[in-house]
Design an enzyme around this catalytic site. Structure first.
Site, PDB file in Angstrom:
ATOM      1  N   LEU A   1      68.239-137.049 -86.757  1.00 17.05           N
ATOM      2  CA  LEU A   1      67.010-136.355 -87.161  1.00 17.05           C
ATOM      3  C   LEU A   1      67.317-135.299 -88.226  1.00 17.05           C
ATOM      4  O   LEU A   1      68.469-134.894 -88.391  1.00 17.05           O
ATOM      5  CB  LEU A   1      66.360-135.727 -85.927  1.00 17.05           C
ATOM      6  CG  LEU A   1      65.975-136.750 -84.836  1.00 17.05           C
ATOM      7  CD1 LEU A   1      65.573-136.050 -83.543  1.00 17.05           C
ATOM      8  CD2 LEU A   1      64.855-137.653 -85.329  1.00 17.05           C
ATOM      9  N   PRO A   2      66.277-134.809 -88.914  1.00 20.79           N
ATOM     10  CA  PRO A   2      66.539-133.896 -90.037  1.00 20.79           C
ATOM     11  C   PRO A   2      67.234-132.584 -89.670  1.00 20.79           C
ATOM     12  O   PRO A   2      68.200-132.203 -90.324  1.00 20.79           O
ATOM     13  CB  PRO A   2      65.132-133.626 -90.605  1.00 20.79           C
ATOM     14  CG  PRO A   2      64.314-134.798 -90.191  1.00 20.79           C
ATOM     15  CD  PRO A   2      64.865-135.233 -88.866  1.00 20.79           C
TER      16      PRO A   2
ATOM     17  N   LYS B   1      81.683-129.644 -88.958  1.00 17.33           N
ATOM     18  CA  LYS B   1      80.909-130.192 -90.091  1.00 17.33           C
ATOM     19  C   LYS B   1      80.464-129.066 -91.042  1.00 17.33           C
ATOM     20  O   LYS B   1      80.588-129.168 -92.262  1.00 17.33           O
ATOM     21  CB  LYS B   1      79.697-130.936 -89.519  1.00 17.33           C
ATOM     22  CG  LYS B   1      78.565-131.190 -90.458  1.00 17.33           C
ATOM     23  CD  LYS B   1      78.692-132.490 -91.200  1.00 17.33           C
ATOM     24  CE  LYS B   1      77.587-132.604 -92.240  1.00 17.33           C
ATOM     25  NZ  LYS B   1      77.733-133.695 -93.133  1.00 17.33           N
TER      26      LYS B   1
HETATM   27  P1  NAD Z   1      65.900-138.662 -93.432  1.00 18.91           P
HETATM   28  O1  NAD Z   1      64.885-137.622 -93.701  1.00 18.91           O
HETATM   29  O2  NAD Z   1      66.058-139.805 -94.368  1.00 18.91           O
HETATM   30  O3  NAD Z   1      65.651-139.291 -91.960  1.00 18.91           O
HETATM   31  C1  NAD Z   1      65.214-138.571 -90.860  1.00 18.91           C
HETATM   32  C2  NAD Z   1      64.267-139.478 -90.082  1.00 18.91           C
HETATM   33  O4  NAD Z   1      63.912-138.821 -88.851  1.00 18.91           O
HETATM   34  C3  NAD Z   1      62.964-139.748 -90.827  1.00 18.91           C
HETATM   35  O5  NAD Z   1      62.801-141.158 -90.962  1.00 18.91           O
HETATM   36  C4  NAD Z   1      61.884-139.130 -89.932  1.00 18.91           C
HETATM   37  O6  NAD Z   1      60.674-139.852 -89.921  1.00 18.91           O
HETATM   38  C5  NAD Z   1      62.568-139.176 -88.579  1.00 18.91           C
HETATM   39  N1  NAD Z   1      62.026-138.249 -87.593  1.00 18.91           N
HETATM   40  C6  NAD Z   1      61.825-136.908 -87.703  1.00 18.91           C
HETATM   41  N2  NAD Z   1      61.344-136.416 -86.544  1.00 18.91           N
HETATM   42  C7  NAD Z   1      61.251-137.456 -85.684  1.00 18.91           C
HETATM   43  C8  NAD Z   1      60.821-137.585 -84.332  1.00 18.91           C
HETATM   44  N3  NAD Z   1      60.388-136.549 -83.628  1.00 18.91           N
HETATM   45  N4  NAD Z   1      60.868-138.808 -83.764  1.00 18.91           N
HETATM   46  C9  NAD Z   1      61.290-139.873 -84.461  1.00 18.91           C
HETATM   47  N5  NAD Z   1      61.719-139.815 -85.746  1.00 18.91           N
HETATM   48  C10 NAD Z   1      61.691-138.626 -86.342  1.00 18.91           C
HETATM   49  O7  NAD Z   1      67.283-137.882 -93.268  1.00 18.91           O
HETATM   50  P2  NAD Z   1      68.773-138.480 -93.381  1.00 18.91           P
HETATM   51  O8  NAD Z   1      69.246-138.379 -94.784  1.00 18.91           O
HETATM   52  O9  NAD Z   1      68.816-139.785 -92.685  1.00 18.91           O
HETATM   53  O10 NAD Z   1      69.594-137.373 -92.568  1.00 18.91           O
HETATM   54  C11 NAD Z   1      69.583-137.313 -91.154  1.00 18.91           C
HETATM   55  C12 NAD Z   1      70.575-136.266 -90.711  1.00 18.91           C
HETATM   56  O11 NAD Z   1      71.874-136.601 -91.197  1.00 18.91           O
HETATM   57  C13 NAD Z   1      70.277-134.856 -91.228  1.00 18.91           C
HETATM   58  O12 NAD Z   1      70.551-133.930 -90.216  1.00 18.91           O
HETATM   59  C14 NAD Z   1      71.217-134.713 -92.411  1.00 18.91           C
HETATM   60  O13 NAD Z   1      71.563-133.351 -92.660  1.00 18.91           O
HETATM   61  C15 NAD Z   1      72.411-135.512 -91.925  1.00 18.91           C
HETATM   62  N6  NAD Z   1      73.276-136.058 -92.985  1.00 18.91           N
HETATM   63  C16 NAD Z   1      72.719-136.674 -94.075  1.00 18.91           C
HETATM   64  C17 NAD Z   1      73.548-137.199 -95.056  1.00 18.91           C
HETATM   65  C18 NAD Z   1      72.978-137.898 -96.270  1.00 18.91           C
HETATM   66  O14 NAD Z   1      73.735-138.145 -97.235  1.00 18.91           O
HETATM   67  N7  NAD Z   1      71.694-138.250 -96.277  1.00 18.91           N
HETATM   68  C19 NAD Z   1      74.948-137.101 -94.937  1.00 18.91           C
HETATM   69  C20 NAD Z   1      75.487-136.510 -93.798  1.00 18.91           C
HETATM   70  C21 NAD Z   1      74.626-135.986 -92.825  1.00 18.91           C
END
Ligand code: NAD
Length: 297
Positions: free
Chosen positions: A65-66, A171
Site C-alpha cells: 500500500l502507499p 529501508k
Molecule cells: P501505487 O500507488 O502504484 O499502488 C498502491 C495501490 O494500493 C494502488 O493500486 C491503490 O489503489 C491501492 N490501495 C490503496 N489503499 C488501498 C486499500 N485500502 N485497499 C486496497 N488497495 C488499496 O504504489 P506502488 O508504486 O506500487 O508502491 C507501493 C509501496 O511500495 C509504497 O509504499 C512505495 O513507497 C513502495 N515502493 C515503491 C517503489 C516503486 O518504485 N514504485 C519501490 C520501492 C518501494
C-alpha cells in the site's frame, strides 16, 4: 502451495502478486482500483470483491500500500482486517511505511491471533516484475522463515534486519543514503562538466577512484553516460522524486523522534522537496541533476 490474500495491486504489488500466482500459489487479489484487479486476474490471480474476501481462508496476506495511514487504516481498529484474517495467518506488509506503524500493526496482529512481518523492498518496478526485489525484513525468526518461500518468489535477496519495524528502519536508512549520494554525485558531475570535462570520462575516473559509489556504478544521473539509466530516457521509468521525498520524510520524522542528527538527510529532503515543487515530482530522482543545472522545469 499456499493461499495468499494480496492487497494493493499498484505498480509494485501488481507484478508481485502475478509472480506469486505464476509460481502456482492461489492468490486472492484486491485493490480499490478495479482495473488493477483485472490486470492481475488476467495473469492468473483470483479477483476478490473486497479486502475481507481476499483474506478469507488465506494462510498468508501480503499488502503493498502507499503509506502508513493506508496500512493502519486497513488493518487496525474494531472493524480492521486483522479481525477478519484466519487464526495463525501471517501478514507480510511490503509497503514502505514508518517503523512505528509497522510495530503497532505487528502488536495488534499478535493480539488478534495472527502474526506480521514488515518486509519493505528495494529494486523498483523492474525488480517487482522480474522477481528480483531485495526484501528488508523485521519480525521474529520463525515468522521470517515461514515467509521466506514467498519472498523468494518475489525477490532475489532477503535480509532479516531485526525485530518488528527493523525492515522499515533499514529501508529508510538506505534510501536516505541513496538520496545523499545521488545529490553528491550530481554535484560532482555538474562541477566537472562546467569546468569542461566529459561526463563519461569523469564518471569513469570517479568510479575507480575514492568517490566511487552505487550511483556511478549503475544509475548515472548524467544523460548519455549510461544507456540503461533513467537519465538516458528523459528521467522516466525509474524511482520517482515523489517517492524519494516520501522516504526522506520517514527518515526525518524518525530522526526527530529518536534524537539522531541527520543534517545531510535533512538537506537532501529540502532539495528533493524543492525539486518536486518545481514540477519534477514524477521524474526519476536522478533528475535532481537538472535542478543543479538550472534546467528543471
Ligand atoms: P501505487 O500507488 O502504484 O499502488 C498502491 C495501490 O494500493 C494502488 O493500486 C491503490 O489503489 C491501492 N490501495 C490503496 N489503499 C488501498 C486499500 N485500502 N485497499 C486496497 N488497495 C488499496 O504504489 P506502488 O508504486 O506500487 O508502491 C507501493 C509501496 O511500495 C509504497 O509504499 C512505495 O513507497 C513502495 N515502493 C515503491 C517503489 C516503486 O518504485 N514504485 C519501490 C520501492 C518501494
Amino acid at each position: 502451495m499456499a493461499t495468499i490474500g494480496f492487497i494493493g495491486l499498484g505498480n509494485m504489488g501488481g507484478p508481485m502478486a502475478i509472480n506469486l500466482a505464476k509460481a502456482g500459489h492461489t492468490v486472492q487479489a484486491f485493490d480499490l482500483s478495479e482495473a488493477a484487479i483485472k490486470r492481475v486476474a488476467e495473469a492468473g490471480a483470483t479477483a476478490a470483491a473486497s479486502a475481507a474476501e481476499a483474506v478469507k481462508g488465506a494462510e498468508f496476506v501480503v499488502s503493498m500500500l502507499p503509506a502508513g495511514k493506508h496500512v493502519r487504516g486497513l488493518f487496525l481498529g474494531d472493524d480492521g482486517l486483522l479481525g477478519q484474517m484466519e487464526q495463525g495467518a501471517l501478514l507480510i506488509d511490503s509497503s514502505t511505511i514508518d517503523a512505528d506503524s509497522a510495530r503497532a500493526v505487528a502488536e495488534a496482529a499478535q493480539a488478534a491471533g495472527c502474526a506480521m512481518i514488515d518486509a519493505p523492498v528495494s529494486g523498483g518496478v523492474a525488480g517487482a516484475e522480474g522477481g528480483t526485489l531485495t526484501f528488508m525484513v523485521g519480525g521474529n525468526s520463525a515468522d521470517v522463515d515461514r515467509a521466506r518461500p514467498l519472498l523468494e518468489v518475489m525477490g532475489a535477496k532477503i535480509f532479516h534486519a531485526g525485530d518488528a519495524g527493523a525492515g522499515q528502519v533499514a529501508k529508510m536508512c538506505n534510501n536516505m543514503l541513496l538520496a545523499i549520494s545521488m545529490i553528491g554525485t550530481s554535484e560532482a558531475l555538474n562541477l566537472g562538466v562546467s569546468e569542461g570535462l566529459d561526463p563519461s570520462v569523469l564518471s569513469d575516473i570517479m568510479q575507480s577512484a575514492s568517490g566511487g559509489n552505487w550511483v556511478l556504478n549503475v544509475y548515472n544521473p548524467y544523460p548519455g553516460v549510461m544507456e540503461k539509466a533513467p537519465a538516458s530516457r528523459g528521467y522516466t521509468g525509474g524511482f520517482g522524486t515523489a517517492l524519494m521525498l516520501k522516504d526522506l520524510g520517514l527518515a526525518a520524522d524518525a530522526a526527530v523522534k529518536c534524537g539522531s542528527s541527520t543534517p545531510l538527510g535533512g538537506l537532501a529532503r529540502q532539495l528533493y522537496a524543492m525539486h518536486a515543487a518545481g514540477g519534477s515530482a514524477d521524474k526519476d530522482f536522478s533528475s535532481i541533476l537538472q535542478m543543479l543545472q538550472g534546467k528543471a522545469q
